[in-house]
Write a protein that holds these residues in place. Structure first.
Motif, PDB file in Angstrom:
ATOM      1  N   LYS A   1       0.726  -1.162   0.033  1.00 23.28           N
ATOM      2  CA  LYS A   1       0.008   0.071  -0.083  1.00 23.28           C
ATOM      3  C   LYS A   1       0.765   1.227  -0.143  1.00 23.28           C
ATOM      4  CE  LYS A   1      -3.993  -1.876   2.336  1.00 23.28           C
ATOM      5  NZ  LYS A   1      -4.865  -1.984   3.342  1.00 23.28           N
TER       6      LYS A   1
ATOM      7  N   GLY B   1       1.967   1.647  -3.515  1.00 20.96           N
ATOM      8  CA  GLY B   1       0.942   2.432  -4.204  1.00 20.96           C
ATOM      9  C   GLY B   1       0.917   3.719  -3.932  1.00 20.96           C
TER      10      GLY B   1
ATOM     11  N   TRP C   1       1.933   7.314  -7.244  1.00 21.60           N
ATOM     12  CA  TRP C   1       1.089   8.224  -7.922  1.00 21.60           C
ATOM     13  C   TRP C   1       2.044   9.399  -8.057  1.00 21.60           C
ATOM     14  CZ3 TRP C   1      -3.669   9.160  -9.259  1.00 21.60           C
ATOM     15  CH2 TRP C   1      -4.913   8.555  -8.669  1.00 21.60           C
TER      16      TRP C   1
ATOM     17  N   GLU D   1      -4.401  -2.870  -6.734  1.00 23.23           N
ATOM     18  CA  GLU D   1      -5.173  -1.640  -6.348  1.00 23.23           C
ATOM     19  C   GLU D   1      -3.986  -0.593  -6.196  1.00 23.23           C
ATOM     20  OE1 GLU D   1      -6.313  -1.708  -1.785  1.00 23.23           O
ATOM     21  OE2 GLU D   1      -8.331  -1.601  -2.681  1.00 23.23           O
TER      22      GLU D   1
ATOM     23  N   LEU E   1      -1.900   0.053  -7.944  1.00 20.19           N
ATOM     24  CA  LEU E   1      -1.367   0.418  -9.554  1.00 20.19           C
ATOM     25  C   LEU E   1      -2.079   1.493  -9.919  1.00 20.19           C
ATOM     26  CD1 LEU E   1      -0.105  -2.921 -11.011  1.00 20.19           C
ATOM     27  CD2 LEU E   1       1.319  -1.231 -10.752  1.00 20.19           C
ATOM     28  N   GLU E   2      -3.136   1.756  -9.432  1.00 17.42           N
ATOM     29  CA  GLU E   2      -4.069   3.047  -9.816  1.00 17.42           C
ATOM     30  C   GLU E   2      -3.196   4.224 -10.198  1.00 17.42           C
ATOM     31  OE1 GLU E   2      -7.910   5.504  -8.464  1.00 17.42           O
ATOM     32  OE2 GLU E   2      -7.249   3.864  -7.513  1.00 17.42           O
TER      33      GLU E   2
ATOM     34  N   THR F   1       2.080  -1.095 -16.618  1.00 17.95           N
ATOM     35  CA  THR F   1       0.787  -1.159 -15.576  1.00 17.95           C
ATOM     36  C   THR F   1      -0.390  -1.198 -16.502  1.00 17.95           C
ATOM     37  OG1 THR F   1       2.015   0.093 -14.126  1.00 17.95           O
ATOM     38  CG2 THR F   1      -0.401   0.199 -13.892  1.00 17.95           C
TER      39      THR F   1
ATOM     40  N   LEU G   1      -3.215  -4.185 -16.049  1.00 19.58           N
ATOM     41  CA  LEU G   1      -4.597  -4.048 -15.665  1.00 19.58           C
ATOM     42  C   LEU G   1      -5.489  -4.254 -16.857  1.00 19.58           C
ATOM     43  CD1 LEU G   1      -4.098  -0.719 -13.772  1.00 19.58           C
ATOM     44  CD2 LEU G   1      -4.345  -2.965 -12.776  1.00 19.58           C
TER      45      LEU G   1
ATOM     46  N   ASN H   1     -11.264  -1.087 -11.182  1.00 19.24           N
ATOM     47  CA  ASN H   1     -11.396   0.347 -10.299  1.00 19.24           C
ATOM     48  C   ASN H   1      -9.977   1.018 -10.505  1.00 19.24           C
ATOM     49  OD1 ASN H   1     -13.367   0.840  -8.262  1.00 19.24           O
ATOM     50  ND2 ASN H   1     -13.107  -1.126  -7.491  1.00 19.24           N
ATOM     51  N   SER H   2      -8.895   0.371 -10.773  1.00 20.11           N
ATOM     52  CA  SER H   2      -7.521   0.862 -11.024  1.00 20.11           C
ATOM     53  C   SER H   2      -7.506   1.606 -12.409  1.00 20.11           C
ATOM     54  CB  SER H   2      -6.496   0.204 -10.728  1.00 20.11           C
ATOM     55  OG  SER H   2      -6.321  -0.553  -9.487  1.00 20.11           O
TER      56      SER H   2
END
Length: 544
Positions: free
Chosen positions: A419, A422, A426, A453, A455-456, A466, A470, A487-488
């Motif tokens: 997390k 992640g 960003w 999650e 990888l958003e 990425t 996805l 979602n991502s």
């Protein structure tokens, strides 16, 4: 009557270089363009556009005009152009003319106020003229009519010129910014006005003084308490007078300002009131001391630090104190920094994370790194997640530690480290994205879920590997992480990315697909809801 655009904006439309699409409020919103034209400074040609798509260039090819009576667009076509003069004619509606008049009036009142404050120490004709003008302006008629708000600019000048009764009438009219304008007045004038309102030292207070006016007067004294002995004396006197319960409370609260500036008498009184359990204003004194502690006042800090050690159960109050200690640490108060570090290292402290959050960023990073390196620390998982914010800001130590924890099969806090990575993704951190891609391909269960999650952020910045991963997962029927991949992909799909959008279209239109999430929600409905939420978020961010 038609007007020239340059007359309203004072030359703001004159061009030098570049291209401008002028969507000026007074014309477009409440008026209309009569003639859209400019004069080239190089060749002298007048270039006029008569309808929306009428693009005209001057004879020397230097400038152009476009838009007709729909909008104003003009610009330069050559480097080193001498620009243009604005000759646009327009007609304002009554509403636009009223806005223009109000802007001019506000400017005039500001100039008058500045002149009055500059002349507060002068005598002779200039001061006499200003005094007479101010008294005429502060009339009953002006206070009652719709233009009374313009009189807010007179609050400070009236006090500066010694026109206390006129200032009192403005004050009583309830103008929202009266107090800060009077507090900004330098010298004894503001203090004298406040003491006159309070009727101290034999002064005759004005009739029908409201409680709010007396509270404002105490606030004015607070702003000058560290520089004016008389102001400080009255605040201390009111704070000791048990007969004035409401005014005493306000006086104690306003002593926080002088205490924050290091006035010893104010700090001593506040500490004394707070130390007396029988004093009804004990809580008020505490909040005034808290204000002084935020500014790094040593005695206030000592009192607050001793109190927090004995405080148990009230978590909200402890958080408030931690935040105050954090502000004090930011201004260099060593005692505050020492206390926060002590709490952050005490494993029995229930609010350890709050004390870490209150620390300056550099110190907070050091504490989080130390916790993340201690395998037996109960806060290690939270520390790893929070280190993601520092990795996002480019701290290599935080990123390195997250990398090691995320790839260690025996680490019990791998999901927290993922997390954290992640969060770093960003910030277009390619190393974090590469680690997450590897985990998403190799891991299973919750680890794979957390990696996809995380990888958003990388998908939003269109990191190639990425997006490929996805989209691949989002198109794979029966994949337990299909919802997570959608979602991502949602933010980048809302922005119109072709492959991401195709993945959503496939999930929405494939009627034979009976995939469901753990709640039984079908993939078709889930994809619709996810994409709709992302598009709504994007639309809201665009409006802001």
């Amino acid at each position: 009557m038609p007007q020239i655009a340059d007359d309203l904006w004072g030359g703001a439309l004159d061009g030098d270089t570049g291209s401008q699409a002028l969507d000026v409020g007074d014309i477009v919103q409440t008026g209309r363009i009569l003639r859209n034209r400019i004069r080239c400074r190089a060749c002298g040609d007048i270039v006029e556009s008569v309808h929306r798509y009428d693009f005209h260039v001057c004879s020397c090819g230097s400038v152009f005009a476009d838009g007709g009576t729909a909008y104003l667009r003009r610009g330069s076509l050559t480097k080193g152009s001498e620009g243009w003069d604005e000759l646009t004619e327009f007609e304002l509606s009554p509403a636009a003319r009223e806005r223009r008049r109000r802007r001019s009036e506000d400017a005039w009142w500001m100039v008058f106020g500045a002149r009055a404050e500059c002349c507060q120490h002068l005598g002779g004709g200039v001061r006499t003229t200003l005094v007479a003008r101010a008294r005429r302006l502060v009339s009953s008629t002006n206070l009652r009519n719709s233009r009374a708000m313009n009189l807010r600019w007179l609050a400070g000048p009236c006090v500066s010129l010694g026109l206390f009764r006129d200032a009192w009438r403005l004050h009583r009219a309830g103008h929202w910014d009266f107090r800060p304008k009077v507090r900004a007045v330098e010298g004894r004038a503001a203090v004298e006005y406040a003491l006159w309102i309070l009727g101290t030292n034999g002064r005759q207070a004005p009739p029908d003084t409201t409680r709010q006016q007396r509270v404002d007067a105490l606030s004015i004294l607070s702003g000058h308490g560290s520089r004016s002995p008389e102001a400080l004396e009255h605040l201390l006197k009111a704070a000791r007078d048990y007969g004035l319960s409401l005014e005493r409370r306000d006086a104690i609260l306003h002593l926080g300002g002088p205490a924050a500036e290091g006035v010893g008498a104010a700090v001593e009184l506040l500490v004394g009131v707070w130390a007396d359990p029988a004093d009804p204003e004990e809580e008020t004194a505490f909040f005034a001391l808290l204000e002084a502690a935020r500014a790094g006042e040593p005695r206030a800090l000592d009192a607050i630090c001793e109190f927090v050690d004995s405080l148990e159960g009230d978590e909200n109050l402890r958080r408030l104190i931690f935040r105050a200690l954090g502000e004090a640490a930011q201004v260099g108060a060593g005692r505050a920094l020492t206390e926060l570090v002590r709490y952050s290292r005490d494993r029995s402290e229930p609010l350890r994370l709050d004390s870490i959050d209150a620390l300056p960023r550099r110190n907070a990073l050091q504490e989080l790194l130390a916790i993340a390196k201690a395998a037996d620390d109960p806060l290690r998982s939270d520390a790893l997640e929070r280190l993601g914010d520092f990795a996002r800001e480019g701290d290599r130590n935080a990123l390195r530690l997250l990398h090691v924890a995320a790839e260690d099969p025996g680490d019990p806090d791998r999901i927290a480290a993922i997390k954290g990575l992640g969060s770093a993704a960003w910030a277009e951190e390619s190393q974090a994205a590469d680690i997450l891609i590897g985990l998403a391909r190799e891991a299973t269960g919750p680890l794979r879920h957390a990696a996809l999650e995380g990888l958003e952020g990388a998908a939003f910045h269109e990191h190639t590997g990425t997006l490929t991963l996805l989209v691949e997962v989002a198109l794979r029927r029966g994949d337990p992480c299909r919802f997570v991949a959608l979602n991502s992909l949602a933010p980048v799909a809302a922005l119109g990315h072709v492959a991401a959008r195709a993945a959503f279209d496939r999930a929405i239109t494939d009627a034979s697909d009976d995939d469901c999430d753990e709640t039984g929600l079908s993939i078709q409905l889930a994809a619709l809801l996810i994409l709709e939420g992302a598009e709504s978020t994007l639309a809201g961010a665009t409006l802001e």
